[in-house]
Structure formats: structure tokens, C-alpha cells
Design an enzyme around this catalytic site. Structure first.
Site, PDB file in Angstrom:
ATOM      1  N   CYS A 113       0.815  -1.219   0.000  1.00 20.17           N
ATOM      2  CA  CYS A 113       0.000   0.000   0.000  1.00 20.17           C
ATOM      3  C   CYS A 113       0.848   1.268   0.000  1.00 20.17           C
ATOM      4  O   CYS A 113       0.403   2.323  -0.434  1.00 20.17           O
ATOM      5  CB  CYS A 113      -0.915   0.038   1.224  1.00 20.17           C
ATOM      6  SG  CYS A 113      -1.964  -1.393   1.356  1.00 20.17           S
ATOM      7  N   HIS A 253      -3.855   7.185   3.605  1.00 22.65           N
ATOM      8  CA  HIS A 253      -4.181   5.877   3.042  1.00 22.65           C
ATOM      9  C   HIS A 253      -5.597   5.498   3.499  1.00 22.65           C
ATOM     10  O   HIS A 253      -5.939   5.635   4.663  1.00 22.65           O
ATOM     11  CB  HIS A 253      -3.167   4.856   3.545  1.00 22.65           C
ATOM     12  CG  HIS A 253      -3.433   3.458   3.079  1.00 22.65           C
ATOM     13  ND1 HIS A 253      -3.802   3.158   1.786  1.00 22.65           N
ATOM     14  CD2 HIS A 253      -3.393   2.264   3.743  1.00 22.65           C
ATOM     15  CE1 HIS A 253      -3.970   1.850   1.674  1.00 22.65           C
ATOM     16  NE2 HIS A 253      -3.731   1.289   2.835  1.00 22.65           N
ATOM     17  N   ASN A 283     -10.290  -0.131  -0.039  1.00 22.78           N
ATOM     18  CA  ASN A 283      -8.830  -0.011   0.028  1.00 22.78           C
ATOM     19  C   ASN A 283      -8.233  -0.497  -1.297  1.00 22.78           C
ATOM     20  O   ASN A 283      -8.251  -1.686  -1.591  1.00 22.78           O
ATOM     21  CB  ASN A 283      -8.331  -0.859   1.209  1.00 22.78           C
ATOM     22  CG  ASN A 283      -6.823  -0.800   1.382  1.00 22.78           C
ATOM     23  OD1 ASN A 283      -6.109  -0.261   0.533  1.00 22.78           O
ATOM     24  ND2 ASN A 283      -6.345  -1.371   2.472  1.00 22.78           N
TER      25      ASN A 283
HETATM   26  O1  UT7 Z   1      -3.841  -1.403   3.750  1.00 21.90           O
HETATM   27  C1  UT7 Z   1      -3.719  -2.177   4.904  1.00 21.90           C
HETATM   28  C2  UT7 Z   1      -4.718  -3.285   4.856  1.00 21.90           C
HETATM   29  N1  UT7 Z   1      -5.440  -3.655   5.999  1.00 21.90           N
HETATM   30  C3  UT7 Z   1      -5.902  -2.897   7.010  1.00 21.90           C
HETATM   31  O2  UT7 Z   1      -5.627  -1.766   7.144  1.00 21.90           O
HETATM   32  C4  UT7 Z   1      -6.795  -3.546   7.999  1.00 21.90           C
HETATM   33  C5  UT7 Z   1      -6.689  -2.979   9.387  1.00 21.90           C
HETATM   34  N2  UT7 Z   1      -7.717  -3.552  10.215  1.00 21.90           N
HETATM   35  C6  UT7 Z   1      -9.020  -3.246  10.110  1.00 21.90           C
HETATM   36  O3  UT7 Z   1      -9.393  -2.411   9.316  1.00 21.90           O
HETATM   37  C7  UT7 Z   1      -9.993  -3.932  11.026  1.00 21.90           C
HETATM   38  O4  UT7 Z   1      -9.278  -4.686  11.995  1.00 21.90           O
HETATM   39  C8  UT7 Z   1     -10.994  -4.865  10.288  1.00 21.90           C
HETATM   40  C9  UT7 Z   1     -11.978  -4.023   9.479  1.00 21.90           C
HETATM   41  C10 UT7 Z   1     -10.238  -5.802   9.374  1.00 21.90           C
HETATM   42  C11 UT7 Z   1     -11.800  -5.662  11.284  1.00 21.90           C
HETATM   43  O5  UT7 Z   1     -12.482  -4.797  12.175  1.00 21.90           O
HETATM   44  P1  UT7 Z   1     -12.428  -5.070  13.740  1.00 21.90           P
HETATM   45  O6  UT7 Z   1     -13.273  -4.067  14.373  1.00 21.90           O
HETATM   46  O7  UT7 Z   1     -10.970  -5.114  14.121  1.00 21.90           O
HETATM   47  O8  UT7 Z   1     -13.135  -6.472  13.839  1.00 21.90           O
HETATM   48  P2  UT7 Z   1     -12.575  -7.829  14.443  1.00 21.90           P
HETATM   49  O9  UT7 Z   1     -11.526  -8.404  13.584  1.00 21.90           O
HETATM   50  O10 UT7 Z   1     -12.255  -7.605  15.894  1.00 21.90           O
HETATM   51  O11 UT7 Z   1     -13.849  -8.751  14.346  1.00 21.90           O
HETATM   52  C12 UT7 Z   1     -15.020  -8.454  15.092  1.00 21.90           C
HETATM   53  C13 UT7 Z   1     -16.069  -9.477  14.714  1.00 21.90           C
HETATM   54  C14 UT7 Z   1     -15.566 -10.903  14.728  1.00 21.90           C
HETATM   55  O12 UT7 Z   1     -16.621 -11.742  15.197  1.00 21.90           O
HETATM   56  P3  UT7 Z   1     -16.654 -12.239  16.722  1.00 21.90           P
HETATM   57  O13 UT7 Z   1     -15.389 -13.001  16.910  1.00 21.90           O
HETATM   58  O14 UT7 Z   1     -16.718 -10.986  17.541  1.00 21.90           O
HETATM   59  O15 UT7 Z   1     -17.888 -13.069  16.763  1.00 21.90           O
HETATM   60  C15 UT7 Z   1     -15.333 -11.215  13.263  1.00 21.90           C
HETATM   61  O16 UT7 Z   1     -15.446 -12.581  12.976  1.00 21.90           O
HETATM   62  O17 UT7 Z   1     -16.517  -9.225  13.380  1.00 21.90           O
HETATM   63  C16 UT7 Z   1     -16.467 -10.455  12.624  1.00 21.90           C
HETATM   64  N3  UT7 Z   1     -16.224 -10.113  11.234  1.00 21.90           N
HETATM   65  C17 UT7 Z   1     -17.205  -9.861  10.363  1.00 21.90           C
HETATM   66  N4  UT7 Z   1     -18.535  -9.862  10.491  1.00 21.90           N
HETATM   67  C18 UT7 Z   1     -19.269  -9.531   9.408  1.00 21.90           C
HETATM   68  C19 UT7 Z   1     -15.027  -9.960  10.613  1.00 21.90           C
HETATM   69  N5  UT7 Z   1     -15.234  -9.626   9.330  1.00 21.90           N
HETATM   70  C20 UT7 Z   1     -16.570  -9.558   9.154  1.00 21.90           C
HETATM   71  C21 UT7 Z   1     -17.381  -9.234   8.052  1.00 21.90           C
HETATM   72  N6  UT7 Z   1     -18.727  -9.234   8.229  1.00 21.90           N
HETATM   73  N7  UT7 Z   1     -16.879  -8.917   6.851  1.00 21.90           N
END
Ligand code: UT7
Length: 326
Positions: A113, A253, A283
Site C-alpha cells: 500500500c 491511506h 482499500n
Molecule cells: O492497507 C492495509 C490493509 N489492511 C488494514 O488496514 C486492515 C486494518 N484492520 C481493520 O481495518 C480492522 O481490523 C478490520 C476491518 C479488518 C476488522 O475490524 P475489527 O473491528 O478489528 O473487527 P474484528 O476483527 O475484531 O472482528 C469483530 C467481529 C468478529 O466476530 P466475533 O469473533 O466478535 O464473533 C469477526 O469474525 O466481526 C467479525 N467479522 C465480520 N462480520 C461480518 C469480521 N469480518 C466480518 C465481516 N462481516 N466482513
């Protein structure tokens, strides 16, 4: 002091719009979750058979047109990308051929990125040594082909698109790149990576879907991203003798709206001074900053004299920030 100046910007994205509702239909996810957790509402994706240069060439042409620079005048093309048309030749060489930039040298920057910000930084160093050069810096991806469509934790985040900027040097005065900082920490590679296709896991028999798709530890990456971008911004501002309050527009970004908001909070910059277009594109990796910069310029959000800060982070890990006076 003579500085590197951006003469023109351009951007483009494939025409196919994929909304959160489209993703609801194929994944265990919801529009509500994606919007609340990321700020993304839709993204663009190439059609089957679509490729990187299909939109990167128009993006570069638009930048050249705004800059009033002919392709034949370019000396260097730096492409930030991890998804060029082919593994070899580089995207930089592909752009050189398709644009007809006959005398330009082309190469790619593998900084995920951060590719565009790395590219601007490299261009700036070339221009300090040889201000007469004309350099095209491009950044963009076809990331949709590198997503595991059964993994909701990554599939909803990314989109295809990119942009470009044409730079030259030698202008005296306030205008141009004031400072640029780039950093890496290879020990954190496993927060975001694409394992297959290199020498460790070459293409061939036994090549699994996981090898060809983005693997990410999003939660940990979120925290590192915010801290590293805040540090890079502080360093870039300090080097230029500026404070965060002097910045007219932060164009960060676009990985997650919450990351952007947290960064703005840490820097004490109000969101009115932060450019956001993640809702439209998701992204696009190395494409986010050139896409957003070009939109901000064309919308008049960036004007002559504006102090603009471009913070980025990505796989590698890589991160950095460029501070420039438009
Ligand atoms: O360019 C660099 C590329 N990447 C990034 O910058 C990513 C950086 N990270 C993020 O943006 C965030 O961490 C995410 C958007 C990827 C995830 O958000 P979060 O608030 O950190 O969620 P989480 O990983 O803590 O997950 C919370 C819940 C989980 O369920 P449980 O365990 O609480 O039951 C996940 O399984 O959300 C669930 N989950 C989803 N639910 C619906 C994860 N992805 C999804 C989804 N739809 N797409």
C-alpha cells in the site's frame, strides 16, 4: 530552496461497482457491519479478463494532460504496485510502452500500500540531484484477483483502482515536497502478506488458494497502522518545521475510516481537514493516495499554497508520510 513539484495528477478505476449489498449475497457479512467497521459502501472491480494497465494508463494520461507534459518528455516512471499486468515485465515498463514514453526508464516499487508514497520519495531524491527530470509516479492495484472470496475478514475491504502524479524539480520557493519519510519493519511481515508466487512457494503443483490471496491479522495491523502513521506524520512535519495545525488537508491511506479517524484524533486534526473517499473505492492499496489526491485536486480541496500531508502504511510492513505545499 529548489523543490520537487507535482505538475499534474490523474486517477481511474474500473467501471464495475460492487456494493456492500452485492457482498451480502455471497458472504456471511452485512452492509451494516462493513459500513460501521470500515466506512466502505462500495468498491470498483475489474471484469473477468480485466487488468492493471486498463485503468492505470488512463490515470497516467490524465496526470500527463494536467501537467502539460508529453509522454516522450518523461525520464522516469515509478510504479507502486503488487499487481502489475505480469510478474515480469514490471508495471513501470508496461506503462512506458503503452504510454509511448520512449526515453523513460521504468521500474516498480514493492512496498504494497505504501508504493505511491515510496515512489514520491524516490522521485524527490532523483529530482534533488537532477531537477530537470520529468517523473511519473503511479500507484494502483487489481487487488480483487488476490482476495479469498470465502474469507469475509479480507474480501470486503479491498477494491481496484489507482492514480498517478507527474513531477519535476527546480522551482524555488515554498512550493513542492517539503519533507518525505519512509520506513519498514520486515519483522512484522505476517500481519499482512501474500505468500505464493515467490521462491518460497512458487506457482505449480500444490499451490493452494491461500497462497494466492491476501492474508491479514486485521486487529493487530489496525493498532500498528495508527501508531506508525502518526509517527511518520510527526517526523515529516518536524523536518519541515511545521505543526499539525498548519496542515490544510490530510490525504491518508484509505484502509479503514476508523483508522483515519483515530489518526486524525492523535494528530488533533479535525475531520474537516481530512480527505476521505473510502466509501466509494474501499482499500485500493497503493492506489488510495493518488486516487484521493487527484479527486481532492479536481474538487478544489487542494489549492495553490495548500499544505498537504500524505500518510500511508501497508504490507512489509511499510509506512511513511509526504508533506508538500501545493
Ligand atoms: O492497507 C492495509 C490493509 N489492511 C488494514 O488496514 C486492515 C486494518 N484492520 C481493520 O481495518 C480492522 O481490523 C478490520 C476491518 C479488518 C476488522 O475490524 P475489527 O473491528 O478489528 O473487527 P474484528 O476483527 O475484531 O472482528 C469483530 C467481529 C468478529 O466476530 P466475533 O469473533 O466478535 O464473533 C469477526 O469474525 O466481526 C467479525 N467479522 C465480520 N462480520 C461480518 C469480521 N469480518 C466480518 C465481516 N462481516 N466482513
Amino acid at each position: 530552496m529548489a523543490r520537487s513539484v507535482i505538475l499534474g495528477t490523474g486517477s481511474a478505476a474500473p467501471g464495475r461497482v460492487v456494493t456492500n449489498l452485492d457482498l451480502e449475497a455471497r458472504l456471511d457479512t452485512s452492509d451494516e457491519w462493513i459500513t460501521q467497521r470500515t466506512g466502505i459502501r462500495e468498491r470498483r472491480m475489474v471484469e473477468d479478463g480485466g487488468k492493471w494497465s486498463d485503468f492505470m494508463v488512463p490515470a497516467c494520461r490524465a496526470a500527463l494532460e494536467m501537467a502539460a507534459v508529453a509522454p516522450e518528455e518523461l525520464d522516469l516512471i515509478i510504479a507502486g504496485t503488487l499487481t502489475p499486468d505480469m510478474f515480469m515485465p514490471s508495471g513501470g515498463c508496461t506503462l512506458q510502452a503503452l504510454l509511448g514514453a520512449k526515453k523513460a526508464t521504468g521500474f516498480d516499487v514493492a512496498a504494497a500500500c505504501s508504493g505511491f508514497v515510496y515512489g514520491l520519495t524516490i522521485a524527490d531524491r532523483f529530482l534533488r540531484a537532477d531537477p530537470g527530470m520529468k517523473i511519473l509516479v503511479a500507484g494502483g492495484e487489481v487487488i480483487s484477483q488476490r482476495l479469498d472470496w470465502e474469507d469475509r475478514t479480507t474480501a470486503v475491504l479491498f477494491g481496484d483502482g489507482g492514480g498517478a502524479a507527474v513531477l519535476t524539480g527546480g522551482e524555488d520557493g515554498e512550493r513542492g515536497i517539503l519533507s518525505s519519510r519512509i520506513y519498514s519493519d520486515g519483522s512484522l511481515w505476517d500481519l499482512l502478506y501474500l505468500p505464493g508466487g515467490g521462491s518460497q512457494t512458487p506457482y505449480g503443483e500444490g499451490f493452494a488458494k491461500k497462497d494466492n490471496t491476501i492474508q491479514m491479522r486485521g486487529n493487530e495491523l489496525f493498532k500498528v497502522a495508527v501508531k506508525s502513521m502518526a509517527r511518520a506524520c510527526r517526523d515529516a512535519l518536524e523536518e519541515a518545521g511545521c505543526g499539525a495545525e498548519d496542515v490544510d488537508l490530510v490525504i491518508p491511506h484509505q484502509a479503514n475510516l476508523r483508522i483515519i479517524q483515530t489518526l486524525a484524533g492523535l494528530m488533533k486534526v479535525p475531520m474537516e481537514k481530512v480527505y476521505v473517499n473510502i466509501h466509494k473505492y474501499g482499500n485500493t492499496s497503493a492506489g488510495t493516495i493518488p486516487l484521493a489526491l487527484d479527486e481532492a485536486v479536481r474538487e478544489g480541496r487542494v489549492q495553490r499554497g495548500s499544505l498537504v500531508l500524505l500518510p500511508v502504511f501497508g504490507g512489509g510492513l511499510t509506512w511513511g508520510a509526504v508533506l508538500l505545499r501545493w
